[in-house]
Design an enzyme around this catalytic site. Structure first.
Site, PDB file in Angstrom:
ATOM      1  N   TYR A 133       2.328 -40.031 -48.038  1.00  0.00           N
ATOM      2  CA  TYR A 133       3.445 -39.851 -47.117  1.00  0.00           C
ATOM      3  C   TYR A 133       4.419 -41.003 -47.295  1.00  0.00           C
ATOM      4  O   TYR A 133       4.794 -41.322 -48.417  1.00  0.00           O
ATOM      5  CB  TYR A 133       2.914 -39.713 -45.679  1.00  0.00           C
ATOM      6  N   LYS A 136      -7.975 -11.688 -47.404  1.00  0.00           N
ATOM      7  CA  LYS A 136      -7.303 -11.562 -48.698  1.00  0.00           C
ATOM      8  C   LYS A 136      -7.122 -12.943 -49.321  1.00  0.00           C
ATOM      9  O   LYS A 136      -7.272 -13.113 -50.541  1.00  0.00           O
ATOM     10  CB  LYS A 136      -5.937 -10.899 -48.475  1.00  0.00           C
TER      11      LYS A 136
END
Length: 430
Positions: A35, A90
């Site tokens: 970050y 999925k």
């Protein structure tokens, strides 16, 4: 099974997917790279050269599974939130079979134009979009518009997945029966997304368009019908047949993408010599497998069920199609890529099946024949046959945006991806 399934989904952590860091985060310096301030450097590089987003982020291996919940897995229009377990499922299949990461996105929007606007705005996030469980006829317009306006592949699996697997199964059925595609009489019961896509693919392997008869909930789409949606107009036929029973005699290939128990043994007996039947309604086919085989022992039959031979399962398609498309950064999934997948599946079926695949299905031997016309979903070789075929078709048709390294190098790359996969605890062990 209901209680087991509910406990499976609700066990901590809830659901079936989670985000896992791929870089070290063990100390303050790691965090400064992940970050602030280190993250600014890739941001600035991408600003100068946008394609570097594929170098410095997960975009090249990230697919968005997007639905509005209007046609969920045989359950119908149950809404976006209720469809989320299916989208997570999925996502699991994408990861397990092809090493592809997924964000599932459920959108509370049934207006096609607004839905298109939302999905198009998500383009910077993903390498590809898998549209899922969107009702017909809106799905045709949605996919076509997004496909034309986005620079990443957009694929509606409900339309094309079943079509690709069915086409592979038909290619092998033709070999076994000695029939020619151009001589087939084809009856398709159902006129939704899958049916229309199947019909289109069949014409690309030689089936005559005028020899395809399609039925919707009102019967045969014939010249007497009025007020038909534009998606059905190409299938208007000049025939007095009005019901499925009327049109059945002499049929070489029946494909059902409709509802259970609409075909009788008497109807099956009227089919042509060496008939082929793909009864794909789930969970129960248009006619039970034992009944159809009893009526015609010479029948080659496939269903959507795993407890009978020849399961037409979309997991044989979408993970590997996206894998190949992502790895050459294809702009679309075109017909040539879909056909490449179908032919790759067809050819793999003819190659001797490894012992471990036979054992996974409690079979001593699995070999090409009327009970094995498409590969098994747990056959790891599917990845190494279908993904390269799709990538090569993308390159041949000029829709790729990065070079293809050649099949041998690409297969090694795929092997390295799959080596990183870790199998979670089995549901049977919970």
């Amino acid at each position: 099974m209901k209680n087991h399934a509910l406990e499976y989904h609700s066990r901590f952590p809830k659901g079936k997917t989670k985000v896992v860091p791929t870089k070290p985060t063990e100390n303050s310096y790691d965090l400064s790279l992940a970050y602030s301030p280190g993250v600014a450097y890739p941001c600035l590089e991408i600003e100068k050269q946008p394609d570097l987003v594929y170098e410095y982020t997960n975009r090249g291996n990230l697919v968005g599974i997007i639905t509005n919940g209007t046609a969920i897995l045989g359950l119908g229009n149950i809404g976006a939130s209720a469809g989320k377990p299916v989208m997570e499922g999925k996502a699991v299949l994408f990861k397990k079979f092809a090493g592809i990461d997924v964000f599932d996105i459920e959108i509370n929007e049934t207006d096609p134009e607004k839905f298109i606007t939302i999905v198009k705005a998500l383009e910077p996030t993903f390498g590809g979009i898998n549209l899922e469980d969107i009702r017909a006829p809106e799905c045709f317009h949605i996919e076509k518009t997004l496909d034309q306006s986005m620079k990443i592949p957009v694929f509606h699996d409900d339309q094309h997945g079943t079509a690709i697997i069915s086409t592979a199964a038909l290619l092998n059925s033709l070999v076994l029966t000695g029939k020619k595609a151009e001589n087939l009489k084809v009856v398709i019961n159902g006129a939704g997304a899958a049916a229309i896509s199947i019909a289109e693919m069949l014409t690309h392997i030689g089936v005559k368009h005028e020899s395809i008869y399609m039925l919707d909930s009102r019967g045969v789409i014939n010249h007497k019908r009025t007020n038909l949606h534009e998606s059905k107009l190409p299938f208007v036929r000049k025939t007095d047949a009005e019901t499925l029973e009327d049109i059945f005699p002499g049929t070489d290939l029946f494909i059902g993408v409709s509802v259970a128990n609409v075909v009788t043994e008497a109807m099956v007996k009227t089919m042509a010599e060496k008939p082929i039947m793909f009864a794909l309604a789930n969970p129960d086919p248009e006619i039970p497998y034992p009944d159809a085989k009893r009526a015609r022992p010479d029948l080659i039959m496939a269903t959507g069920r795993s407890d009978y031979p020849n399961q037409v399962n979309n997991v044989l398609g979408f993970p590997f199609i996206f894998r190949g498309a992502l790895d050459v950064r294809a702009k679309v999934v075109n017909m040539e890529m879909k056909l490449a997948a179908a032919y790759a599946l067809s050819e793999l079926t003819k190659i001797p099946v490894p012992r471990e695949v036979c054992e996974a299905y409690n079979e001593v031997e699995i070999r090409f024949g009327e009970d094995y016309i498409i590969p098994k979903p747990l056959d790891e070789r599917v990845l190494y046959h279908v993904a390269p075929a799709v990538a090569e078709a993308a390159v041949k048709t000029g829709v790729n945006q990065v070079e293809y390294p050649g099949r041998e190098a690409y297969v090694k790359f795929l092997e390295s991806i799959m080596a990183q996969q870790k199998e979670p605890i089995s549901a049977l062990e919970i």
